[in-house]
Design an enzyme around this catalytic site. Sequence first.
Site, PDB file in Angstrom:
ATOM      1  N   GLU A  15       0.854  -1.194   0.000  1.00 35.92           N
ATOM      2  CA  GLU A  15       0.000   0.000   0.000  1.00 35.92           C
ATOM      3  C   GLU A  15       0.888   1.241   0.000  1.00 35.92           C
ATOM      4  OE1 GLU A  15      -3.572   0.498   2.620  1.00 35.92           O
ATOM      5  OE2 GLU A  15      -2.484   2.278   3.317  1.00 35.92           O
ATOM      6  N   ARG A 106     -15.687   2.942   3.266  1.00 34.11           N
ATOM      7  CA  ARG A 106     -16.575   4.022   3.686  1.00 34.11           C
ATOM      8  C   ARG A 106     -15.780   5.298   3.912  1.00 34.11           C
ATOM      9  NH1 ARG A 106     -18.815   4.321   9.641  1.00 34.11           N
ATOM     10  NH2 ARG A 106     -16.693   5.141   9.825  1.00 34.11           N
ATOM     11  N   GLN A 211       5.513   6.901  14.596  1.00 38.53           N
ATOM     12  CA  GLN A 211       4.350   6.191  14.024  1.00 38.53           C
ATOM     13  C   GLN A 211       3.391   5.673  15.103  1.00 38.53           C
ATOM     14  OE1 GLN A 211       7.044   3.342  12.025  1.00 38.53           O
ATOM     15  NE2 GLN A 211       5.249   2.868  10.812  1.00 38.53           N
TER      16      GLN A 211
HETATM   17  P1  FAD Z   1     -17.678  -0.130   6.690  1.00 39.20           P
HETATM   18  O1  FAD Z   1     -17.474  -1.484   6.183  1.00 39.20           O
HETATM   19  O2  FAD Z   1     -18.827   0.657   6.145  1.00 39.20           O
HETATM   20  O3  FAD Z   1     -17.822  -0.234   8.281  1.00 39.20           O
HETATM   21  C1  FAD Z   1     -17.802   0.938   9.102  1.00 39.20           C
HETATM   22  C2  FAD Z   1     -18.518   0.639  10.420  1.00 39.20           C
HETATM   23  O4  FAD Z   1     -19.925   0.488  10.160  1.00 39.20           O
HETATM   24  C3  FAD Z   1     -18.086  -0.665  11.082  1.00 39.20           C
HETATM   25  O5  FAD Z   1     -18.126  -0.466  12.479  1.00 39.20           O
HETATM   26  C4  FAD Z   1     -19.149  -1.670  10.640  1.00 39.20           C
HETATM   27  O6  FAD Z   1     -19.295  -2.734  11.591  1.00 39.20           O
HETATM   28  C5  FAD Z   1     -20.391  -0.777  10.590  1.00 39.20           C
HETATM   29  N1  FAD Z   1     -21.392  -1.218   9.603  1.00 39.20           N
HETATM   30  C6  FAD Z   1     -21.162  -1.644   8.352  1.00 39.20           C
HETATM   31  N2  FAD Z   1     -22.328  -1.922   7.733  1.00 39.20           N
HETATM   32  C7  FAD Z   1     -23.315  -1.670   8.616  1.00 39.20           C
HETATM   33  C8  FAD Z   1     -24.736  -1.753   8.581  1.00 39.20           C
HETATM   34  N3  FAD Z   1     -25.375  -2.153   7.480  1.00 39.20           N
HETATM   35  N4  FAD Z   1     -25.431  -1.401   9.695  1.00 39.20           N
HETATM   36  C9  FAD Z   1     -24.796  -0.985  10.821  1.00 39.20           C
HETATM   37  N5  FAD Z   1     -23.447  -0.870  10.908  1.00 39.20           N
HETATM   38  C10 FAD Z   1     -22.724  -1.201   9.828  1.00 39.20           C
HETATM   39  N6  FAD Z   1      -9.621   5.373   4.804  1.00 39.20           N
HETATM   40  C11 FAD Z   1      -9.487   6.379   3.892  1.00 39.20           C
HETATM   41  O7  FAD Z   1     -10.044   7.462   4.095  1.00 39.20           O
HETATM   42  N7  FAD Z   1      -8.777   6.199   2.730  1.00 39.20           N
HETATM   43  C12 FAD Z   1      -8.173   5.027   2.435  1.00 39.20           C
HETATM   44  O8  FAD Z   1      -7.533   4.910   1.387  1.00 39.20           O
HETATM   45  C13 FAD Z   1      -8.277   3.940   3.371  1.00 39.20           C
HETATM   46  N8  FAD Z   1      -7.711   2.736   3.120  1.00 39.20           N
HETATM   47  C14 FAD Z   1      -7.910   1.697   4.007  1.00 39.20           C
HETATM   48  C15 FAD Z   1      -7.359   0.438   3.711  1.00 39.20           C
HETATM   49  C16 FAD Z   1      -7.523  -0.628   4.581  1.00 39.20           C
HETATM   50  C17 FAD Z   1      -6.952  -1.990   4.228  1.00 39.20           C
HETATM   51  C18 FAD Z   1      -8.230  -0.441   5.810  1.00 39.20           C
HETATM   52  C19 FAD Z   1      -8.392  -1.571   6.791  1.00 39.20           C
HETATM   53  C20 FAD Z   1      -8.779   0.817   6.115  1.00 39.20           C
HETATM   54  C21 FAD Z   1      -8.628   1.882   5.222  1.00 39.20           C
HETATM   55  N9  FAD Z   1      -9.175   3.146   5.481  1.00 39.20           N
HETATM   56  C22 FAD Z   1      -9.034   4.167   4.566  1.00 39.20           C
HETATM   57  C23 FAD Z   1      -9.885   3.406   6.751  1.00 39.20           C
HETATM   58  C24 FAD Z   1     -11.406   3.184   6.634  1.00 39.20           C
HETATM   59  O9  FAD Z   1     -11.966   4.130   5.752  1.00 39.20           O
HETATM   60  C25 FAD Z   1     -11.993   3.358   8.032  1.00 39.20           C
HETATM   61  O10 FAD Z   1     -11.558   2.322   8.873  1.00 39.20           O
HETATM   62  C26 FAD Z   1     -13.499   3.520   8.108  1.00 39.20           C
HETATM   63  O11 FAD Z   1     -13.853   3.978   9.413  1.00 39.20           O
HETATM   64  C27 FAD Z   1     -14.300   2.259   7.841  1.00 39.20           C
HETATM   65  O12 FAD Z   1     -14.262   1.919   6.519  1.00 39.20           O
HETATM   66  P2  FAD Z   1     -14.921   0.525   6.015  1.00 39.20           P
HETATM   67  O13 FAD Z   1     -14.861   0.564   4.557  1.00 39.20           O
HETATM   68  O14 FAD Z   1     -14.332  -0.615   6.719  1.00 39.20           O
HETATM   69  O15 FAD Z   1     -16.425   0.787   6.533  1.00 39.20           O
END
Ligand code: FAD
Length: 288
Positions: A15, A106, A211
């Site tokens: 990444e 998200r 970090q």
């Molecule tokens: P989701 O999958 O939508 O989950 C978010 C929260 O909502 C979780 O607590 C989940 O349990 C809950 N949830 C999901 N669906 C539902 C539902 N239907 N009803 C109720 N609750 C629900 N951030 C950036 O801004 N840019 C990046 O490039 C970036 N890259 C990342 C790469 C990796 C590998 C990881 C692990 C994280 C990255 N992030 C990045 C951080 C990420 O955006 C955050 O962790 C964010 O808070 C959650 O994103 P998600 O896509 O996992 O969200």
Amino acid sequence: MDTIVNNRKHYFSFEIFPPKQSTSFDNIKKVTDSLLDLSPDFISVTYGAGGTAKDNRTVEVCRLIAESGKSTPVAHLTCIGATKSEIDEILDKLTEIGVSDILALRGDRNPNVTHKGEFEYASDLIYYIKSKMGDKFNIMAACYPAGHNESVSQKQDIINLKRKVDAGACRLITQMFFDNEEFYRFRDLADVAGIDVPIEAGIMPITNTRQIEKVISLSGASMPARLTRLIAKYGKNDNAMFDAGISFAIQQIIELLSNDISGIHLYTMNNPEVAKSIYRMVKGLLEF
Ligand code: FAD
């Protein structure tokens, strides 16, 4: 459908993040060139939680990787601050440059990001892209061995993770973690929940003490005593901490590979030296 092709037993990917707005691309070009020499299966490029279609930095870094012909670029895409038409615009740009792999996210809720209200969760974004584009894009998603920091329980988080897989995510990449047992427990729970796509372990080598605070608050990951001891002993000396952090990450990776993990996703922090030092020690093991 997962289109990332790997000829080895385990995937190995990196990444990176794009340069800050209005800074030159010279440095990121050097970073990607060095990383491409290590033949990763893919390189993923981060995207701001409040990223807009006008901000081309992620797309442009993906273009560098695509044009090299040496690896597959994966564009991160966040949805909390986006409208559907903005997502369409970015998908069009990715299509134009031949990028068909996305890490659908998200994005963190944060006061600087205006929630546009068209997407609540990453699963909404995955569902939107799949229903509009079919299999044109290969979609990955994020997962959290320690549970996501907003989720009420790990069980609920895994139920929500399954929604992303059901919506079409064909590969998962974990948040960084430092205790492999945390990952194995999570992998077992995911398995029981019927999550059957490859899960790549996100590994962040701790190479300097600056970090650490950020890493802990971001990931919620627990720090094993072995790692806190290394930090206490070597943290004040940058060279010693670099060596200790790389060694810790190598041991963590070797143990994961011996436990038949799908793959390793290295958070490089745009530091090719980190990636090279680790790759040199584990490349022979990726075949087994
Ligand atoms: P989701 O999958 O939508 O989950 C978010 C929260 O909502 C979780 O607590 C989940 O349990 C809950 N949830 C999901 N669906 C539902 C539902 N239907 N009803 C109720 N609750 C629900 N951030 C950036 O801004 N840019 C990046 O490039 C970036 N890259 C990342 C790469 C990796 C590998 C990881 C692990 C994280 C990255 N992030 C990045 C951080 C990420 O955006 C955050 O962790 C964010 O808070 C959650 O994103 P998600 O896509 O996992 O969200």
